[in-house]
Scaffold this motif. Structure first.
Motif, PDB file in Angstrom:
ATOM      1  N   ALA A   1      -4.489  -2.408 -11.966  1.00 53.71           N
ATOM      2  CA  ALA A   1      -3.872  -3.188 -10.891  1.00 53.71           C
ATOM      3  C   ALA A   1      -3.415  -4.534 -11.428  1.00 53.71           C
ATOM      4  CB  ALA A   1      -4.849  -3.362  -9.738  1.00 53.71           C
ATOM      5  N   GLY A   2      -2.136  -4.580 -11.803  1.00 54.03           N
ATOM      6  CA  GLY A   2      -1.507  -5.832 -12.242  1.00 54.03           C
ATOM      7  C   GLY A   2      -0.660  -6.391 -11.118  1.00 54.03           C
ATOM      8  N   PRO A   3       0.158  -7.406 -11.418  1.00 56.07           N
ATOM      9  CA  PRO A   3       0.950  -8.066 -10.375  1.00 56.07           C
ATOM     10  C   PRO A   3       1.832  -7.122  -9.564  1.00 56.07           C
ATOM     11  CG  PRO A   3       1.003  -9.338 -12.410  1.00 56.07           C
ATOM     12  CD  PRO A   3       0.285  -8.057 -12.725  1.00 56.07           C
ATOM     13  N   ALA A   4       2.514  -6.160 -10.206  1.00 57.03           N
ATOM     14  CA  ALA A   4       3.439  -5.279  -9.466  1.00 57.03           C
ATOM     15  C   ALA A   4       2.681  -4.439  -8.441  1.00 57.03           C
ATOM     16  CB  ALA A   4       4.191  -4.373 -10.440  1.00 57.03           C
ATOM     17  N   THR A   5       1.520  -3.929  -8.839  1.00 57.23           N
ATOM     18  CA  THR A   5       0.718  -3.108  -7.918  1.00 57.23           C
ATOM     19  C   THR A   5       0.210  -3.956  -6.753  1.00 57.23           C
ATOM     20  OG1 THR A   5       0.063  -1.607  -9.693  1.00 57.23           O
ATOM     21  CG2 THR A   5      -1.354  -1.652  -7.754  1.00 57.23           C
ATOM     22  N   LEU A   6      -0.218  -5.186  -7.040  1.00 57.31           N
ATOM     23  CA  LEU A   6      -0.750  -6.042  -5.968  1.00 57.31           C
ATOM     24  C   LEU A   6       0.345  -6.449  -4.987  1.00 57.31           C
ATOM     25  CD1 LEU A   6      -3.376  -8.281  -7.802  1.00 57.31           C
ATOM     26  CD2 LEU A   6      -3.696  -6.127  -6.583  1.00 57.31           C
ATOM     27  N   VAL A   7       1.555  -6.715  -5.504  1.00 54.08           N
ATOM     28  CA  VAL A   7       2.676  -7.051  -4.615  1.00 54.08           C
ATOM     29  C   VAL A   7       2.905  -5.904  -3.636  1.00 54.08           C
ATOM     30  CG1 VAL A   7       5.205  -7.260  -4.557  1.00 54.08           C
ATOM     31  CG2 VAL A   7       3.876  -8.709  -6.094  1.00 54.08           C
ATOM     32  N   ARG A   8       2.871  -4.686  -4.163  1.00 54.43           N
ATOM     33  CA  ARG A   8       3.108  -3.502  -3.331  1.00 54.43           C
ATOM     34  C   ARG A   8       1.976  -3.311  -2.309  1.00 54.43           C
ATOM     35  NH1 ARG A   8       4.858  -0.511  -0.696  1.00 54.43           N
ATOM     36  NH2 ARG A   8       6.190   1.314  -0.940  1.00 54.43           N
ATOM     37  N   LEU A   9       0.734  -3.576  -2.740  1.00 64.04           N
ATOM     38  CA  LEU A   9      -0.416  -3.406  -1.847  1.00 64.04           C
ATOM     39  C   LEU A   9      -0.457  -4.472  -0.754  1.00 64.04           C
ATOM     40  CD1 LEU A   9      -3.325  -2.368  -4.245  1.00 64.04           C
ATOM     41  CD2 LEU A   9      -2.483  -1.063  -2.293  1.00 64.04           C
ATOM     42  N   ARG A  10       0.237  -5.582  -0.970  1.00 67.12           N
ATOM     43  CA  ARG A  10       0.228  -6.638   0.046  1.00 67.12           C
ATOM     44  C   ARG A  10       1.293  -6.404   1.095  1.00 67.12           C
ATOM     45  NH1 ARG A  10      -1.635 -10.899  -4.292  1.00 67.12           N
ATOM     46  NH2 ARG A  10      -3.705 -11.363  -3.482  1.00 67.12           N
ATOM     47  N   LYS A  11       2.157  -5.398   0.876  1.00 66.16           N
ATOM     48  CA  LYS A  11       3.135  -5.039   1.909  1.00 66.16           C
ATOM     49  C   LYS A  11       2.413  -4.253   3.003  1.00 66.16           C
ATOM     50  CE  LYS A  11       7.215  -5.001  -0.986  1.00 66.16           C
ATOM     51  NZ  LYS A  11       8.300  -4.221  -1.592  1.00 66.16           N
ATOM     52  N   PRO A  12       3.022  -4.159   4.190  1.00 70.87           N
ATOM     53  CA  PRO A  12       2.355  -3.432   5.280  1.00 70.87           C
ATOM     54  C   PRO A  12       2.092  -1.969   4.895  1.00 70.87           C
ATOM     55  CG  PRO A  12       4.270  -4.632   6.086  1.00 70.87           C
ATOM     56  CD  PRO A  12       4.309  -4.723   4.592  1.00 70.87           C
ATOM     57  N   PRO A  13       0.997  -1.386   5.380  1.00 70.76           N
ATOM     58  CA  PRO A  13       0.686   0.015   5.077  1.00 70.76           C
ATOM     59  C   PRO A  13       1.752   0.949   5.664  1.00 70.76           C
ATOM     60  CG  PRO A  13      -1.183  -1.091   6.106  1.00 70.76           C
ATOM     61  CD  PRO A  13      -0.006  -2.005   6.228  1.00 70.76           C
ATOM     62  N   PRO A  14       1.880   2.156   5.088  1.00 70.48           N
ATOM     63  CA  PRO A  14       2.859   3.118   5.622  1.00 70.48           C
ATOM     64  C   PRO A  14       2.457   3.619   7.007  1.00 70.48           C
ATOM     65  CG  PRO A  14       1.505   4.143   3.917  1.00 70.48           C
ATOM     66  CD  PRO A  14       1.146   2.688   3.939  1.00 70.48           C
ATOM     67  N   THR A  15       3.454   4.062   7.770  1.00 74.38           N
ATOM     68  CA  THR A  15       3.193   4.636   9.091  1.00 74.38           C
ATOM     69  C   THR A  15       3.917   5.977   9.192  1.00 74.38           C
ATOM     70  OG1 THR A  15       5.089   3.445   9.981  1.00 74.38           O
ATOM     71  CG2 THR A  15       2.938   2.396  10.267  1.00 74.38           C
ATOM     72  N   SER A  16       3.503   6.790  10.151  1.00 78.99           N
ATOM     73  CA  SER A  16       4.130   8.101  10.329  1.00 78.99           C
ATOM     74  C   SER A  16       5.486   7.948  11.010  1.00 78.99           C
ATOM     75  CB  SER A  16       3.235   8.999  11.180  1.00 78.99           C
ATOM     76  OG  SER A  16       3.945  10.176  11.534  1.00 78.99           O
ATOM     77  N   PRO A  17       6.543   8.564  10.449  1.00 79.01           N
ATOM     78  CA  PRO A  17       7.851   8.520  11.132  1.00 79.01           C
ATOM     79  C   PRO A  17       7.928   9.543  12.270  1.00 79.01           C
ATOM     80  CG  PRO A  17       8.036   9.728   9.057  1.00 79.01           C
ATOM     81  CD  PRO A  17       6.596   9.268   9.158  1.00 79.01           C
ATOM     82  N   LEU A  18       6.911  10.391  12.397  1.00 86.05           N
ATOM     83  CA  LEU A  18       6.915  11.436  13.426  1.00 86.05           C
ATOM     84  C   LEU A  18       5.806  11.215  14.440  1.00 86.05           C
ATOM     85  CD1 LEU A  18       7.347  14.601  11.150  1.00 86.05           C
ATOM     86  CD2 LEU A  18       9.135  13.343  12.369  1.00 86.05           C
ATOM     87  N   VAL A  19       6.072  11.640  15.681  1.00 79.07           N
ATOM     88  CA  VAL A  19       5.074  11.585  16.753  1.00 79.07           C
ATOM     89  C   VAL A  19       4.566  13.006  16.985  1.00 79.07           C
ATOM     90  CG1 VAL A  19       4.683  11.002  19.173  1.00 79.07           C
ATOM     91  CG2 VAL A  19       6.208   9.598  17.787  1.00 79.07           C
ATOM     92  N   PHE A  20       3.258  13.133  17.251  1.00 79.31           N
ATOM     93  CA  PHE A  20       2.640  14.453  17.336  1.00 79.31           C
ATOM     94  C   PHE A  20       2.007  14.719  18.695  1.00 79.31           C
ATOM     95  CE2 PHE A  20       3.179  13.888  12.863  1.00 79.31           C
ATOM     96  CZ  PHE A  20       3.435  15.164  12.402  1.00 79.31           C
TER      97      PHE A  20
END
Ligand SMILES: [Zn+2]
Length: 282
Positions: A147-166
């Motif tokens: 986990a270097g800078p590029a990975t941490l930048v990505r991890l600080r972005k909002p978590p993924p969400t589902s594009p579909l409703v179930f």
């Protein structure tokens, strides 16, 4: 003059170090909870939320150590927490064998992004490294388990969400929800129902897996939907579809049970977006 300038730089650096503590992010609160749990002072879920349980644990720790009891995990308090109290996330590159506050914060961020690493304990062991690699592959980063800078930048972005409703897989209210549970992450939603209750597909798709699984899911059905989304139905007592079969929402796929790692009959419904566990939307 030069010495004075250096002093100012050092003072600014010290302020920068203190800043993340003042404006506590959820991952640093999670790291604090991990450190306090290891001392037996925090018994709640590692959820990254600064609530009364966390506040009380900080104060108890401060009182025990003869520190100023202000409930703030400042440099002194964190220093007394030993290796679990430092360093802050981003101060160093994290690789296998590292341990500390930053590793606990990393474990929390991996979990919230759909790649839990087992117990959040502040140690970068094989499970955390494996989760890190899976996250890096998912995010299109270099897969090196570090986990270097590029990975941490990505991890600080909002978590993924589902594009579909179930649709609901069973006509029952949800029990345990998606998110932190104890010192781990629960990657789906649990629906407690009687054993044998018919389980329905939560959306339109084709069965990509049906059978006994590894990893605690017991008898499992996985359906591949559009847009890289899969739905997982765990702990089934019986499976009534085969791999390759295409279904609509509401079609029977099996019956509820308690196979695998389950304390009682329930359906564990999990959604994944290209492999990342995401909170279901109904
Ligand atoms: Zn579950």
């Amino acid at each position: 003059m030069r010495a004075a300038f250096r002093c100012i730089v050092v003072a600014l650096a010290a302020l920068a170090l203190c800043a993340p503590v003042a404006a506590a992010t959820s991952s640093s609160t999670a790291a604090l909870q991990v450190a306090l749990a290891a001392r037996g002072l925090y018994t709640g879920t590692i959820d990254g939320i600064r609530g009364p349980g966390t506040d009380g644990a900080v104060r108890a720790f401060q009182a025990r150590g003869g520190l100023l009891v202000d409930g703030i995990a400042g440099p002194q308090t964190r220093g007394r927490l030993g290796w679990r109290g430092r360093p802050s996330l981003g101060r160093r590159v994290l690789r296998a064998g590292r341990r500390g506050w930053d590793v606990a914060a990393l474990q929390f961020l991996l979990g919230t992004h759909g790649f839990p690493s087992g117990a959040m304990d502040g140690g970068l062991g094989p499970r955390t490294e494996a989760a890190l690699r899976r996250f890096q592959a998912w995010a299109g980063l270099a897969v090196d388990g570090v986990a270097g800078p590029a990975t941490l930048v990505r991890l600080r972005k909002p978590p993924p969400t589902s594009p579909l409703v179930f649709a609901l897989p069973v006509p029952a209210p949800a029990g345990d929800r998606f998110g932190p549970r104890g010192d781990r992450f629960h990657t789906g939603v649990d629906f407690p129902v009687r054993g044998g209750t018919p389980v329905a597909a939560a959306g339109r798709g084709c069965v990509s897996f049906a059978g006994p699984s590894v990893g605690g899911y017991g008898k499992l059905v996985v359906i591949q939907h559009r847009l890289g989304v899969t739905s997982w139905y765990g702990h089934l007592s019986a499976i009534t579809v085969a791999r390759g079969r295409c279904v609509l929402a509401g079609d029977r796929i099996g019956r509820a049970g308690a196979t695998g790692r389950a304390t009682g009959p329930h359906v564990h419904l999990e959604l994944r977006l290209r492999g990342a566990a995401v909170p279901p939307r109904f």
